[in-house]
Write a protein that holds these residues in place. Structure first.
Motif, short mmCIF file in Angstrom:
data_model
loop_
_atom_site.label_atom_id
_atom_site.label_comp_id
_atom_site.label_asym_id
_atom_site.label_seq_id
_atom_site.Cartn_x
_atom_site.Cartn_y
_atom_site.Cartn_z
N ALA A 56 0.36 -1.20 -0.04
CA ALA A 56 -0.25 -0.04 -0.22
C ALA A 56 1.05 1.77 -0.34
CB ALA A 56 -0.99 0.11 1.28
N VAL A 57 0.93 2.13 -0.90
CA VAL A 57 1.69 3.31 -0.41
C VAL A 57 -0.39 4.59 -0.90
CG1 VAL A 57 2.53 4.80 -2.40
CG2 VAL A 57 2.98 2.26 -2.29
N ASN A 58 0.42 5.58 0.61
CA ASN A 58 -0.65 7.05 0.47
C ASN A 58 -0.42 7.42 -0.76
OD1 ASN A 58 -1.10 5.54 3.22
ND2 ASN A 58 0.65 7.50 3.91
N PHE A 72 -5.69 5.49 -1.40
CA PHE A 72 -4.55 4.24 -1.48
C PHE A 72 -4.16 4.20 -2.21
CE2 PHE A 72 -6.22 3.69 2.91
CZ PHE A 72 -5.78 4.12 3.97
N ASP A 73 -3.24 3.58 -3.33
CA ASP A 73 -2.44 1.92 -4.39
C ASP A 73 -2.36 1.63 -3.63
OD1 ASP A 73 -3.16 4.51 -6.09
OD2 ASP A 73 -1.12 4.84 -6.22
N LEU A 74 -3.19 0.93 -3.95
CA LEU A 74 -2.71 -0.78 -3.47
C LEU A 74 -1.95 -1.01 -4.82
CD1 LEU A 74 -6.17 -1.50 -2.06
CD2 LEU A 74 -4.20 -0.53 -0.98
N LEU A 75 -1.26 -2.57 -4.64
CA LEU A 75 -0.17 -3.24 -5.68
C LEU A 75 -0.30 -4.36 -5.73
CD1 LEU A 75 2.79 0.13 -5.64
CD2 LEU A 75 0.45 -0.02 -7.39
N TYR A 76 -0.73 -5.25 -6.46
CA TYR A 76 -0.72 -6.94 -6.41
C TYR A 76 -0.06 -7.58 -7.28
CZ TYR A 76 -4.81 -5.79 -3.33
OH TYR A 76 -5.26 -6.14 -2.20
N GLN A 132 -6.82 1.62 -7.55
CA GLN A 132 -6.69 3.33 -6.32
C GLN A 132 -7.68 3.07 -5.51
OE1 GLN A 132 -5.72 5.94 -9.78
NE2 GLN A 132 -4.28 6.10 -8.81
N VAL A 133 -7.63 3.51 -4.22
CA VAL A 133 -8.91 3.84 -3.25
C VAL A 133 -9.02 4.39 -2.53
CG1 VAL A 133 -9.46 1.07 -3.48
CG2 VAL A 133 -8.04 1.92 -1.59
N GLY A 178 -4.41 0.65 7.86
CA GLY A 178 -6.17 0.53 7.73
C GLY A 178 -6.75 0.72 6.55
N VAL A 179 -6.41 0.33 5.77
CA VAL A 179 -7.18 -0.32 4.37
C VAL A 179 -8.37 -1.02 5.08
CG1 VAL A 179 -6.76 -1.56 2.35
CG2 VAL A 179 -5.00 0.13 2.71
#
Length: 126
Positions: free
Chosen positions: A34-36, A41-45, A59-60, A88-89
């Protein structure tokens, strides 16, 4: 950019479908992070198979919920617990949910953007 590397933006609802697709192609889960961002957040999988490497960027907003992929990739539970606890995602249905007890930390969600704002307010008061 390397020819065998892809970074693809997807919506949160597509994440489980992409994970199933990668699993069907025998790709392994490499990492989740996760990146703020300004609003959340940007969540990278990231997934890999042989010399192919693909990262799905989700992006959430800060209060959006994401469905787990731990039912598809069990090892995702550790990454997702980490994102939940440190950033906190909001992740729903984690197979092995540590209920914010994965780490022994003093602050709740220390990397959440709101936590950063709270810290800067305290520094201004001193």
């Amino acid at each position: 950019m390397r020819e065998n590397y892809q970074l693809i933006d997807i919506t949160p609802d597509l994440l489980p479908l992409k994970a199933v697709r990668e699993k069907k192609h025998n790709a392994r889960l490499v990492q989740i992070c996760a990146v703020n961002t300004k609003d959340g957040f940007d969540l990278l999988y990231s997934f890999a198979k042989e010399y192919r490497f693909i990262t799905y960027k989700v992006q959430v907003d800060i209060n959006d919920e994401v469905v787990t992929i731990s039912d598809i990739y069990p090892s995702a539970a550790l990454y997702e617990n980490e994102m939940k606890e440190l950033f906190g995602v909001k992740i729903k249905y984690i197979n092995l949910d540590y209920k914010r007890k994965l780490y022994t930390i003093d602050a709740e969600t220390p990397f959440r953007p709101e936590a950063d704002m709270d810290d800067s307010d305290e520094e201004d008061d001193e």
